[in-house]
Write a protein that holds these residues in place. Structure first.
Motif: not given
Length: 532
Positions: A80-107
């Motif tokens: 369970r913790p391995v799946a939550l990190l290797s799948v869940g966290y990676v997808l969460f980090a992809t979205l979190a970082v993507g939205w943060a960079v989109y808001a941070l970097v003009p254009g």
């Protein structure tokens, strides 16, 4: 083709990694730091990471050796913790970082920002577990970090492919992304399950250790390339096969296991050393491509992205640790209540590595059916590089003191030794019964001295572990077992000198010398492995 840069890379990184063992600095961090410095020395060539080399040629053997050394039973217990990190966290980090960079970097287009999110999402636990083992983390946390590193690359690579397809205009949807992820995950698992039994059968049928080790070196590439041919995850296929082979390694003959252990340790040492050195050597290549961005702006983006990456991991790890327990009475009954220290260490052990850089370098130069450049590609490369360096250096250097500060309970060596002694006692008792059965058959008749020698070997193995629990020698501080091994090695050394002297005096030839030395080497190896 000039092979000198490659030779210098391998030799230099191996020397630095060996030197790191004499310092308190973990080898990955020292390799990265030296690589950064060396990259600007006069005459040093550019070492550009080629994703066509890193992903299919470097990733499979590194995954194989890590998975084969992992415990299938321990990983299953922590699924369970391995799946939550290797799948869940990676997808969460992809979205979190993507939205943060989109808001941070003009254009910055959202699709390009999500590409960056997928690139920096997977932690490289090679560095984390190297640090963890040095300071003695509890085995459960080490297992979780290892399991995460074995599978998170597959999630990140799939998320990256979906994000790139959307960014270059090839068309991608949430449904299509989920479908591609399922095909990659299920397909990779199926390929691994199909290959693992035949490959193990072949390993047990080939009796020549050299051929068996050649097969062992080919297995990760076979699994990876076969899965990729079906557009499945080669990463998952390699991990499934390696876990199975590692779990069944006892069925392979002893000579193969001894050679295989040495071969894979050497392969992992060379590849890991070269990979971390390559990370540092990328600095000039990345900076030259940055071009249009002001230094202060780029530095601000790098710092902000690092903070987002660190925060996103903690935002995922703590809920993923405690929410399942809150929602499931079965989990609360089966598992002990986790302390806050474990999630803190897992959250901070999020160092990124060479896979992130390799994926970043594979970003296409142009959009689909167009000469228009991929949006902000150079900035994505730069931010990937700074995130990898920042996490490796800052988190890598502070993880050991953090673990010591949290004061995890140490391993109960006495309990572990008692468990080992009991296991050995049971095995020796069964072996002695089997020996009595064999000797009672007249076809197995042995002179009494030889039969006594077999019994003495059993007795020696049975007593060796118990002796570690005894009082040490008051003069030398050695246990009885340590003294026995030291004296045995001294005797072997004396025999070896006699054999060499006889060869030099032409009383025996070199072929006989090699035969005699190999016999002694096997005896010394047995003593050394007991000491380990």
């Amino acid at each position: 083709m000039d092979v000198m840069p490659l030779l210098l890379l391998v030799a230099g990184s191996a020397a630095i990694a060996a030197a790191a063992r004499r310092t308190p600095v973990p080898a990955p961090l020292l390799l990265v730091a030296v690589g950064l410095v060396v990259s600007y020395l006069p005459g040093v060539p550019d070492y550009t990471l080629d994703p066509e080399v890193v992903l299919p040629l470097l990733l499979p053997p590194l995954l194989h050796t890590s998975a084969a050394d992992s415990s299938y039973l321990d990983l299953r217990a922590q699924v369970r913790p391995v799946a939550l990190l290797s799948v869940g966290y990676v997808l969460f980090a992809t979205l979190a970082v993507g939205w943060a960079v989109y808001a941070l970097v003009p254009g910055m287009p959202l699709t390009a920002a999500l590409v960056l999110g997928a690139v920096v999402a997977p932690p490289d636990a090679v560095a984390a577990t190297a640090v963890a083992r040095r300071v003695g983390l509890p085995s459960r946390i080490t297992t979780i970090l290892q399991g995460e590193s074995l599978l998170n690359d597959a999630t990140a690579i799939t998320a990256y492919k979906v994000a790139v397809a959307a960014a270059v205009g090839e068309g991608a949807s949430w449904a299509g992304g989920i479908e591609e992820f399922l095909i990659a995950a299920v397909g990779g698992t199926v390929v691994g399950l199909v290959l693992m039994a035949p490959l193990h059968w072949l390993r047990t049928r080939v009796k020549e250790p050299l051929l068996q080790n050649t097969l062992s070196l080919l297995i990760p590439f076979v699994a990876y390339s076969t899965a990729e041919q079906f557009h499945a995850s080669g990463v998952i296929a390699v991990v499934v096969v390696a876990l199975y082979l590692g779990h069944r390694a006892w069925e392979v003959d002893f000579a193969t296991r001894l050679q295989e252990d040495a071969v894979w340790k050497m392969v992992a040492f060379v590849l890991e050393s070269a990979v971390f050195a390559l990370i540092g050597l990328q600095l000039p290549v990345v900076l030259r491509g940055l071009g249009a961005y002001d230094g202060l702006d780029a530095a601000w983006y790098a710092v902000a992205l690092f903070l987002v990456v660190v925060a996103a991991r903690f935002l995922w790890v703590f809920p993923a640790t405690y929410l399942p327990r809150m929602l499931s009475a079965r989990i609360r009954e089966r598992e002990e209540d986790p302390t806050w220290r474990g999630p803190v260490v897992i959250g901070w052990a999020g160092m990124r590595g060479v896979v992130s850089l390799a994926i970043a370098f594979s970003i296409p130069l142009t959009l689909h059916d167009s000469s228009e450049a991929f949006p902000e590609r150079d900035l994505v490369l730069f931010l990937t590089f700074t995130t990898v360096i920042g996490t490796l250096v800052l988190q890598g250097l502070t993880l050991p003191p953090l673990i010591r500060l949290l004061k995890f309970p140490g391993t109960d060596t006495r309990a572990a030794t008692l468990a080992e002694a009991n296991a050995q006692a049971q095995a020796s008792r069964i072996a002695e019964q089997r020996l009595d059965e064999l000797l009672s058959d007249e076809r197995n008749a042995l002179p009494p001295p030889l039969a006594d020698r077999l019994r003495a070997v059993l007795e020696r193995r049975r007593n060796a572990v118990w002796e570690r629990l005894g009082q040490p020698n008051p003069v030398t501080g050695e246990s009885v077992d340590d003294t026995y091994r030291r004296l045995a090695r001294e005797m072997i050394s004396a025999e070896r000198e006699v054999f060499v002297r006889l060869r030099d005096g032409r009383h025996i030839d070199d072929e006989m010398l090699r035969t005699l030395l190999r016999r002694l080497d096997l005896e010394e190896a047995a003593a050394y492995r007991e000491a380990e």
